[in-house]
Structures are given as structure tokens and as C-alpha cells.
Design an enzyme around this catalytic site. Structure first.
Site, PDB file in Angstrom:
ATOM      1  N   GLU A  25     -27.701 -73.900 -44.559  1.00 52.50           N
ATOM      2  CA  GLU A  25     -29.009 -74.243 -43.766  1.00 52.50           C
ATOM      3  C   GLU A  25     -29.703 -72.659 -43.618  1.00 52.50           C
ATOM      4  O   GLU A  25     -30.114 -72.615 -42.111  1.00 52.50           O
ATOM      5  CB  GLU A  25     -28.662 -74.813 -42.333  1.00 52.50           C
ATOM      6  CG  GLU A  25     -27.687 -76.167 -42.355  1.00 52.50           C
ATOM      7  CD  GLU A  25     -27.606 -76.921 -41.191  1.00 52.50           C
ATOM      8  OE1 GLU A  25     -28.363 -76.599 -40.247  1.00 52.50           O
ATOM      9  OE2 GLU A  25     -26.913 -77.681 -41.124  1.00 52.50           O
TER      10      GLU A  25
ATOM     11  N   GLU B 134     -20.774 -78.457 -36.628  1.00 59.04           N
ATOM     12  CA  GLU B 134     -20.773 -77.948 -35.371  1.00 59.04           C
ATOM     13  C   GLU B 134     -19.750 -78.394 -34.555  1.00 59.04           C
ATOM     14  O   GLU B 134     -20.162 -78.628 -33.130  1.00 59.04           O
ATOM     15  CB  GLU B 134     -22.284 -78.044 -34.773  1.00 59.04           C
ATOM     16  CG  GLU B 134     -23.462 -77.528 -35.798  1.00 59.04           C
ATOM     17  CD  GLU B 134     -24.993 -77.856 -35.358  1.00 59.04           C
ATOM     18  OE1 GLU B 134     -25.152 -78.370 -34.161  1.00 59.04           O
ATOM     19  OE2 GLU B 134     -25.745 -77.484 -36.020  1.00 59.04           O
TER      20      GLU B 134
HETATM   21  O1  9MR Z   1     -34.364 -79.227 -38.237  1.00 59.90           O
HETATM   22  C1  9MR Z   1     -33.714 -80.213 -37.666  1.00 59.90           C
HETATM   23  C2  9MR Z   1     -34.782 -80.855 -36.694  1.00 59.90           C
HETATM   24  O2  9MR Z   1     -35.880 -81.349 -37.260  1.00 59.90           O
HETATM   25  C3  9MR Z   1     -34.040 -82.346 -35.996  1.00 59.90           C
HETATM   26  O3  9MR Z   1     -34.858 -82.454 -35.041  1.00 59.90           O
HETATM   27  C4  9MR Z   1     -32.655 -81.683 -35.494  1.00 59.90           C
HETATM   28  C5  9MR Z   1     -32.237 -83.066 -34.752  1.00 59.90           C
HETATM   29  O4  9MR Z   1     -31.684 -83.929 -35.725  1.00 59.90           O
HETATM   30  O5  9MR Z   1     -31.814 -81.090 -36.236  1.00 59.90           O
HETATM   31  C6  9MR Z   1     -32.487 -79.990 -37.106  1.00 59.90           C
HETATM   32  O6  9MR Z   1     -31.426 -79.474 -38.092  1.00 59.90           O
HETATM   33  C7  9MR Z   1     -30.352 -78.993 -37.528  1.00 59.90           C
HETATM   34  C8  9MR Z   1     -29.201 -79.492 -38.402  1.00 59.90           C
HETATM   35  O7  9MR Z   1     -29.104 -80.868 -38.402  1.00 59.90           O
HETATM   36  C9  9MR Z   1     -27.789 -78.780 -38.069  1.00 59.90           C
HETATM   37  N1  9MR Z   1     -27.926 -77.565 -37.652  1.00 59.90           N
HETATM   38  C10 9MR Z   1     -28.970 -77.122 -36.968  1.00 59.90           C
HETATM   39  C11 9MR Z   1     -30.264 -77.516 -37.449  1.00 59.90           C
HETATM   40  C12 9MR Z   1     -31.392 -76.953 -36.793  1.00 59.90           C
HETATM   41  O8  9MR Z   1     -31.344 -77.337 -35.305  1.00 59.90           O
END
Ligand code: 9MR
Length: 355
Positions: free
Chosen positions: A267, A152
Site C-alpha cells: 500500500e 493490521e
Molecule cells: O483508503 C481506504 C479508504 O478509502 C477507506 O475509507 C478505508 C476504510 O475501508 O480504508 C482505506 O484503506 C486502508 C487499507 O484498507 C488498509 N491500510 C490502510 C489504508 C488507508 O487507511
């Protein structure tokens, strides 16, 4: 039949060896149901709490990615400790079920532990950054197929194609935070596929199109600088109310491939917060968005890696973040809350059968 590149060949060979060493681990009837190249993200908590989740992953998937277990907060309680147990437990699950595993994520603006943010001098930040990436990638050398090295890097609503997200890493390391992450990872494991990963670039909305243009600009810049970047991740957290920009996305993916890059759907899920109608009507729109996405990214060749962010609606971040006003459960993933396949899974089957 697709040509495998060297990285996939090495990992595939290791998986085949593991499979032949434990030939009875996964029944042939189950292997036959798998969608080639399809995978899902899971947390160890959910895998341990609900055996139906692991069962579903091992039925439909060929790969898995940890949601949390390879992020800084879970791996790094402090500056001196690397805590690999939880990620290793997911790797064990993968191996026991003849699945490959990918890594997520090494350098991100989010999820930076407090102990790291408290480092005030640039040299100290650089040491912690290089130490983390080098140690983690070395530890998993030859065990993972690919890594989301930088996650990101583009801000939402960029004004110019040169806009980059302002991160803790940028504040200390400047724009070199991105090349440095890739070079450190490549030095630690020369064969693992190194990816950059981004969201909100798939739909036909001006801010998404601008974000895609900035992503493209960054990728070009990294390649021009000789940065070891091998793959581009399209996170594909889709928004059910937005059309996919099929033409623009197909053009982008075709261009990335012409630059020698692999394209991964990393994702995938569909936020259905704003959809009205019955569950069946909502499922049909969700499946259409996925179909449009996969049609666009497959225009110039099949996508060899499609991962959804979770597998069953029962375990999805969408429920917490984009809860529906009517209090109905969200339906963002290929399996419903009872692990039954939805039209989303038929679309996955269609796009993975030749992979
Ligand atoms: O789904 C994930 C959530 O459970 C976590 O709290 C968060 C922080 O680590 O990350 C979420 O996953 C994200 C991913 O790592 C990067 N792209 C967006 C995802 C959804 O927010």
C-alpha cells in the site's frame, strides 16, 4: 529473470492465455511501458468517473487491487447477501487490460458491518466469519494472485512483542481469529497466495521498531503453528518526515525470506503533510523515502510485487486524512494530479525493471 512460484505460474498462465485470446486488447507500445510487478489500488467509483485513471493504471501497472470493493461493508449488506458486482467490475477491468488482481481484505478490526457486530454469541460470530472468508475466497478461486487475509493485527505502540490488536474478532474467537482466517482461506483456494499485512513498521522510530518486532513475533508464531501463511505485506504508508530504518528493515525482510515467505509492498504512498518547500523539493524527499524503502526490501532479492495505494495524487486517501496546513494538495503518489509521472515513478522503474 525471476523464478515464479506455483501460484504465480498458474495465474500468470491464465493471464497469458487471456492475453493471447484477446491479443489486441492492450497495444504492445503500452505493454512496453509497464513496470513488472508494479500495481495500484483503485476504487470502482474513481475508475468509472475518470477514464484517465484506468488509462494510467493500464499504462504503468501489471496488477490492481480494489480499495473498498472486497471489504466486508461493500460485499455484505446483510448476513444473507454477498454482493460481488463491484469487485467483479474491477476484475473485468483487470482482465480487459491484462492485469492481475489481488484481494484486500478478509479479516480486519476495521470495516466490520453493524449486522455482524450485533451477533452476540461466539458460535454465531464464528459461523459468519468462516462463511464470509470461505465464500469470498471460493468465489474468486483461481482469479486472484494473492489475498490480504489478516490486516493490521498489531496495535500501535506495542509494549511487548506478544501484544496483539484487540478486535471484535479477538473478543469472540480469541487469538484463533488469525489461524482460523488463514486455514479457511487455504481450504477455499489452495493455490492463492495468503498474506498478512501491516503498517508503520518501516521507519526508524521506536514505536515502529516495536511494532515490527511484534509483527515478527506473530509471524513466527503462525509458522510454528503450521498456519498456511505464504507472504508478508509491508503496507508502507510512509511518513515523509521520518527516515526509513534501512538496516532493520533489510534484516527483517531477509529473515522473512529465509523462512520461505514472500515479501510484498502492498500500500505504498508517502504522507507529505509535514514537508515544507516547493513541490519539486517535496517530491525529491518523497522519492528518497521510497528509494530507501525499496533498497532495504530488495537487499536479499528483488521485490516482485509493489503496489501503491492509488496511482495519481488526485485520488488518494492522504488528501482527506493528512491534509496540509498550507492547503497545498498532497503529493503522495507516483503520478501528480494531472497524471504526469514524478520522481517517485522513476524509483518504481528502477526497482521493477528486473522483476
Ligand atoms: O483508503 C481506504 C479508504 O478509502 C477507506 O475509507 C478505508 C476504510 O475501508 O480504508 C482505506 O484503506 C486502508 C487499507 O484498507 C488498509 N491500510 C490502510 C489504508 C488507508 O487507511
Amino acid at each position: 529473470m525471476l523464478k515464479l512460484d506455483r501460484r504465480e505460474f498458474l495465474i500468470g498462465g491464465a493471464a497469458a492465455l487471456a492475453a493471447s485470446a484477446s491479443a489486441s486488447a492492450v497495444p504492445a507500445s503500452k505493454l512496453a511501458q509497464r513496470r513488472p510487478g508494479f500495481g495500484a489500488a483503485a476504487t470502482l467509483w474513481d475508475l468509472q468517473a475518470d477514464p484517465r485513471l484506468g488509462e494510467a493504471i493500464s499504462t504503468y501497472c501489471t496488477q490492481v487491487v480494489p480499495v473498498l470493493e472486497l471489504k466486508w461493508p461493500m460485499l455484505r449488506p446483510n448476513a444473507h447477501t454477498f454482493n460481488f458486482e463491484r469487485a467483479d467490475a474491477i476484475l473485468d477491468f483487470a482482465r480487459d487490460n491484462d492485469l492481475t488482481m489481488r484481494g484486500h481484505t478478509l479479516a480486519w478490526y476495521h470495516d466490520i458491518p453493524d449486522w455482524t457486530k450485533q451477533i452476540k454469541d461466539t458460535k454465531g460470530v464464528e459461523r459468519a466469519y468462516v462463511d464470509h472468508i470461505g465464500t469470498v475466497v471460493s468465489y474468486y478461486k483461481d482469479k486472484l494472485t494473492s489475498w490480504d487475509v489478516v490486516n493490521e493485527p498489531i496495535p500501535d505502540n506495542p509494549k511487548k512483542i506478544t501484544d496483539r490488536r484487540d478486535t471484535f474478532w479477538t473478543q469472540h474467537l480469541g487469538s484463533n481469529w488469525i489461524p482460523l482466517a488463514f486455514r479457511t482461506a487455504a481450504a477455499a483456494d489452495p493455490f492463492v497466495k495468503l498474506a498478512i499485512n501491516e503498517y508503520d513498521i518501516e521507519s526508524a522510530k521506536d514505536s515502529f521498531i516495536a511494532k515490527r518486532a511484534a509483527y515478527r513475533n506473530l509471524i513466527m508464531d503462525l509458522l510454528d503453528r503450521g498456519v498456511p501463511l505464504h507472504a508478508v505485506g509491508l503496507q508502507s504508508h510512509l511518513h515523509a518526515e521520518l527516515e526509513i530504518d534501512t538496516h532493520g528493515l533489510a534484516e527483517f525482510v531477509t529473515e522473512l525470506r529465509s523462512w520461505g515467505l514472500d515479501v510484498l509492498v502492498t500500500e505504498l504512498d508517502v504522507d507529505d503533510q509535514k514537508l515544507t518547500g516547493s513541490p519539486a523539493e517535496r517530491d525529491a524527499i518523497v522519492a528518497k523515502r521510497v528509494n530507501d524503502l525499496l533498497t532495504a526490501v530488495s537487499t536479499s532479492g528483488p521485490v516482485r510485487s509493489i503496489l501503491t495505494w492509488g496511482l495519481s495524487d488526485r485520488y488518494s486517501w492522504i488528501n482527506g486524512t493528512f491534509a496540509r496546513a498550507d492547503k497545498q494538495p498532497n503529493r503522495p503518489l507516483p503520478l501528480d494530479g494531472e497524471f504526469k509521472p514524478k520522481p517517485f515513478m522513476d524509483v518504481i522503474s528502477k526497482f521493477t525493471r528486473d522483476a
